[in-house]
Design a protein around this motif. Structure first.
Motif, short mmCIF file in Angstrom:
data_model
loop_
_atom_site.label_atom_id
_atom_site.label_comp_id
_atom_site.label_asym_id
_atom_site.label_seq_id
_atom_site.Cartn_x
_atom_site.Cartn_y
_atom_site.Cartn_z
N SER A 21 -15.72 2.50 1.02
CA SER A 21 -14.76 1.54 1.13
C SER A 21 -13.64 1.48 -0.19
O SER A 21 -12.61 1.64 0.05
CB SER A 21 -15.33 0.29 1.33
OG SER A 21 -14.37 -0.85 1.30
N LEU A 22 -14.44 1.78 -1.32
CA LEU A 22 -13.68 1.80 -2.38
C LEU A 22 -12.79 3.00 -2.52
O LEU A 22 -11.45 2.88 -2.95
CB LEU A 22 -14.59 1.63 -3.67
CG LEU A 22 -15.28 0.37 -3.92
CD1 LEU A 22 -16.18 0.41 -5.08
CD2 LEU A 22 -14.27 -0.73 -4.04
N ALA A 23 -13.19 4.17 -2.14
CA ALA A 23 -12.48 5.42 -2.10
C ALA A 23 -11.37 5.20 -1.06
O ALA A 23 -10.05 5.90 -1.40
CB ALA A 23 -13.25 6.52 -1.79
N GLU A 24 -11.36 4.84 0.27
CA GLU A 24 -10.17 4.37 1.12
C GLU A 24 -9.38 3.44 0.54
O GLU A 24 -8.03 3.35 0.95
CB GLU A 24 -10.87 3.80 2.37
CG GLU A 24 -11.83 4.87 3.21
CD GLU A 24 -12.52 4.18 4.30
OE1 GLU A 24 -12.31 2.80 4.67
OE2 GLU A 24 -13.05 4.62 4.91
N ALA A 25 -9.73 2.65 -0.40
CA ALA A 25 -8.65 1.63 -1.08
C ALA A 25 -7.82 1.93 -1.97
O ALA A 25 -6.71 1.48 -2.40
CB ALA A 25 -9.39 0.15 -1.53
N ARG A 85 -23.36 3.80 -0.38
CA ARG A 85 -22.72 4.68 0.36
C ARG A 85 -21.44 3.86 0.82
O ARG A 85 -20.32 4.22 0.85
CB ARG A 85 -23.40 5.46 1.19
CG ARG A 85 -22.43 6.81 1.59
CD ARG A 85 -23.10 7.91 2.43
NE ARG A 85 -24.38 7.49 3.31
CZ ARG A 85 -25.72 7.72 2.84
NH1 ARG A 85 -25.69 8.37 1.62
NH2 ARG A 85 -26.97 7.32 3.47
N ALA A 86 -21.88 2.75 1.79
CA ALA A 86 -20.69 2.13 2.32
C ALA A 86 -19.97 1.56 1.39
O ALA A 86 -18.52 1.73 1.67
CB ALA A 86 -21.68 1.05 3.10
N ILE A 87 -20.23 1.01 0.46
CA ILE A 87 -19.18 0.35 -0.92
C ILE A 87 -18.35 1.43 -1.24
O ILE A 87 -17.40 1.29 -1.54
CB ILE A 87 -20.02 -0.30 -2.01
CG1 ILE A 87 -20.81 -1.43 -1.26
CG2 ILE A 87 -19.08 -0.54 -3.09
CD1 ILE A 87 -21.81 -2.15 -2.38
N ASN A 88 -19.09 2.82 -1.92
CA ASN A 88 -18.37 3.71 -2.19
C ASN A 88 -17.13 4.25 -1.28
O ASN A 88 -16.24 4.60 -1.68
CB ASN A 88 -19.32 4.90 -2.81
CG ASN A 88 -19.86 4.84 -4.18
OD1 ASN A 88 -19.30 3.99 -5.02
ND2 ASN A 88 -21.08 5.26 -4.32
N MET A 96 -10.54 -9.08 -4.65
CA MET A 96 -11.02 -7.91 -4.67
C MET A 96 -11.16 -7.27 -3.22
O MET A 96 -9.93 -7.03 -2.64
CB MET A 96 -12.53 -7.89 -5.19
CG MET A 96 -13.37 -6.79 -5.39
SD MET A 96 -12.36 -5.68 -6.66
CE MET A 96 -13.40 -4.18 -6.06
N SER A 97 -12.12 -6.79 -2.87
CA SER A 97 -11.98 -6.27 -1.42
C SER A 97 -13.32 -6.85 -0.37
O SER A 97 -14.24 -7.53 -0.91
CB SER A 97 -12.34 -4.86 -1.39
OG SER A 97 -13.67 -4.57 -1.88
N TYR A 98 -13.00 -6.88 0.96
CA TYR A 98 -14.01 -7.38 1.92
C TYR A 98 -13.94 -6.29 2.79
O TYR A 98 -12.81 -6.06 3.39
CB TYR A 98 -13.57 -8.69 2.23
CG TYR A 98 -14.38 -9.18 3.71
CD1 TYR A 98 -15.50 -9.85 3.25
CD2 TYR A 98 -13.95 -8.89 5.07
CE1 TYR A 98 -16.32 -10.02 4.43
CE2 TYR A 98 -14.69 -9.33 6.08
CZ TYR A 98 -15.85 -10.01 5.88
OH TYR A 98 -16.68 -10.31 6.84
N PHE A 99 -15.21 -5.95 3.56
CA PHE A 99 -15.36 -5.13 4.46
C PHE A 99 -16.78 -5.40 5.36
O PHE A 99 -17.47 -5.95 4.66
CB PHE A 99 -15.20 -3.76 4.29
CG PHE A 99 -16.30 -3.01 3.21
CD1 PHE A 99 -17.41 -2.44 3.68
CD2 PHE A 99 -15.78 -3.38 1.86
CE1 PHE A 99 -18.10 -1.84 2.94
CE2 PHE A 99 -17.14 -2.83 0.86
CZ PHE A 99 -18.23 -1.93 1.53
N THR A 100 -16.87 -4.74 6.36
CA THR A 100 -18.07 -5.02 6.96
C THR A 100 -18.48 -3.41 7.48
O THR A 100 -17.72 -2.51 7.44
CB THR A 100 -18.12 -5.78 8.33
OG1 THR A 100 -17.15 -5.09 9.31
CG2 THR A 100 -17.68 -7.15 8.25
N LYS A 101 -19.88 -3.22 7.61
CA LYS A 101 -20.51 -2.08 7.96
C LYS A 101 -21.62 -1.95 8.99
O LYS A 101 -22.47 -3.26 8.51
CB LYS A 101 -20.86 -1.06 6.81
CG LYS A 101 -21.51 0.22 6.92
CD LYS A 101 -20.54 1.04 7.19
CE LYS A 101 -21.24 2.55 7.11
NZ LYS A 101 -20.19 3.68 7.53
N LYS A 102 -21.71 -1.32 10.07
CA LYS A 102 -22.90 -1.52 10.87
C LYS A 102 -23.87 -0.52 10.47
O LYS A 102 -23.62 0.68 10.40
CB LYS A 102 -22.49 -1.50 12.29
CG LYS A 102 -21.94 -2.78 12.75
CD LYS A 102 -21.48 -2.60 14.26
CE LYS A 102 -20.74 -3.99 14.77
NZ LYS A 102 -20.52 -3.91 16.06
#
Length: 88
Positions: free
Chosen positions: A80-84, A75-78, A1-7
């Motif tokens: 990231s998904l939109a960028e993917a 918001r961070a999840i949405n 699926m996907s993996y990302f980080t957000k501060k």
């Protein structure tokens, strides 16, 4: 699926890094999220999609200070998904 980080910024601790790991399940997509606290303790929790946003799953719930970030985490999840998703 996907993996990302957000501060994300908290008044108590400053910036904290949240790690998101997407998981495909028979009930749809969920995200396993981890954040490292000041005490070097990792907090793990799950969020699932609900009505276009993302909500905590009772498995168990994270501490209240993390729950206060539900909108920012959603918001961070949405984002990231939109960028993917490639543009047409």
């Amino acid at each position: 699926m996907s993996y990302f980080t957000k501060k994300l910024y908290t008044k108590q601790t400053g910036f904290m890094e949240f790690s998101f790991n997407g998981i495909e399940t028979t009930n749809g997509t969920k995200f396993h999220i981890t954040v490292l606290c000041d005490s070097c303790q990792h907090i793990h929790f799950l969020m699932q999609e609900c009505k276009g946003g993302w909500e905590f799953i009772n498995a168990p719930l994270p501490p209240q200070w993390v729950m206060n970030f539900e909108n920012e985490l959603s918001r961070a999840i949405n984002e990231s998904l939109a960028e993917a998703i490639p543009s047409a």
